[in-house]
Design a protein around this motif. Structure first.
Motif, PDB file in Angstrom:
ATOM      1  N   ALA A 193      34.248  44.243  27.994  1.00 16.50           N
ATOM      2  CA  ALA A 193      34.206  44.852  29.324  1.00 16.50           C
ATOM      3  C   ALA A 193      33.999  43.796  30.400  1.00 16.50           C
ATOM      4  O   ALA A 193      34.616  43.853  31.477  1.00 16.50           O
ATOM      5  N   ARG A 197      36.846  43.009  33.370  1.00 19.99           N
ATOM      6  CA  ARG A 197      36.578  43.121  34.814  1.00 19.99           C
ATOM      7  C   ARG A 197      37.091  41.909  35.586  1.00 19.99           C
ATOM      8  O   ARG A 197      37.355  41.995  36.784  1.00 19.99           O
ATOM      9  N   LYS A 198      37.252  40.775  34.900  1.00 19.10           N
ATOM     10  CA  LYS A 198      37.696  39.551  35.569  1.00 19.10           C
ATOM     11  C   LYS A 198      39.205  39.315  35.456  1.00 19.10           C
ATOM     12  O   LYS A 198      39.715  38.319  35.959  1.00 19.10           O
ATOM     13  N   LYS A 204      45.590  42.878  33.052  1.00 23.07           N
ATOM     14  CA  LYS A 204      45.169  44.264  32.843  1.00 23.07           C
ATOM     15  C   LYS A 204      46.335  45.120  32.352  1.00 23.07           C
ATOM     16  O   LYS A 204      46.171  45.976  31.480  1.00 23.07           O
TER      17      LYS A 204
END
Length: 230
Positions: A193, A197-198, A204
């Protein structure tokens, strides 16, 4: 999910085991001794293979690779392999000579820089041009033996030579359990996670595509299991 993507995604998760300072010291010593043992074993195997290539096959790599069955001494060695007069089994006998012959014909530095364990994993490719490129990839990506095995399996699938390992119920359950243990622990999920997020938009999107493929696989397999049970 492509075979190449599956191969590159097969990385073992870091162990969650917590060691004390003395245990870490003991582990370091065990790893050092294990590496020494591996080096001794691999050096001996490679040395034997070179000797066989030079003396049994007159230093002819083609004869060692393609005309082994015509050599009476080689046939005699095979007949004794794994027995009381030659405790080296057939697999190790083949591997030792195969590596020696490929070493003679593949002069690429990436191949020469690999230790025998990873060279052995590249042998099933059975194409020296492909083996040379694979060695370059393995070296550049610093693949472990486990990752190298997965990478070679993916290449063979792309060549139309899927793995011949028979899938059984215990093997399937074990594969799923190992996958879950690698990525579905609380610690692994937290790390994933944090990385997610980065990610940028392209990363993504790529990850979502892989997750969709995994979700589809789970759904289909669950349907098969429920259908079989019903």
């Amino acid at each position: 999910m492509t075979t190449r993507t599956r191969a590159l995604s097969l990385h073992a998760a870091a162990s969650d085991v917590t060691l004390t300072a003395p245990e870490k010291k003991l582990l370091a010593e065990a790893l050092r001794r294990a590496d020494e043992t591996r080096n001794v074993m691999e050096d001996a195997l490679v040395g034997f293979g070179r000797w066989v290539l030079v003396t049994v096959f007159d230093d002819d790599a083609s004869a060692a690779l393609d005309e082994r069955a015509d050599n009476p001494v080689w046939r005699a060695l095979l007949a004794r392999a794994g027995g009381p007069t030659l405790r080296l089994n057939r697999r190790l006998l083949y591997v030792s000579v195969q590596i020696a012959a490929r070493d003679k014909r593949i002069t690429d530095e990436a191949w020469r820089g690999l230790e025998p364990g990873r060279k052995e994993l590249l042998l099933p490719l059975d194409d020296e041009k492909l083996m040379r490129k694979a060695a370059q990839h393995v070296t550049a990506m610093k693949l472990t033996q486990r990752d190298t095995r997965a990478y070679v399996g993916a290449l063979r699938e792309e060549q139309g030579h899927p793995s011949k390992v028979r899938l059984t119920a215990p093997r399937l359950i074990g594969q799923v359990k190992r996958f879950r243990g690698a990525v579905a622990t609380a610690a692994a999920q937290r790390r994933a996670a944090a990385v997610a997020r980065k990610m940028d938009d392209a990363q993504k999107e790529a990850l979502n595509a892989e997750l969709d493929a995994i979700a589809a696989w789970v759904t289909e397999l669950r349907r098969s299991v429920q259908g079989r049970g019903g």
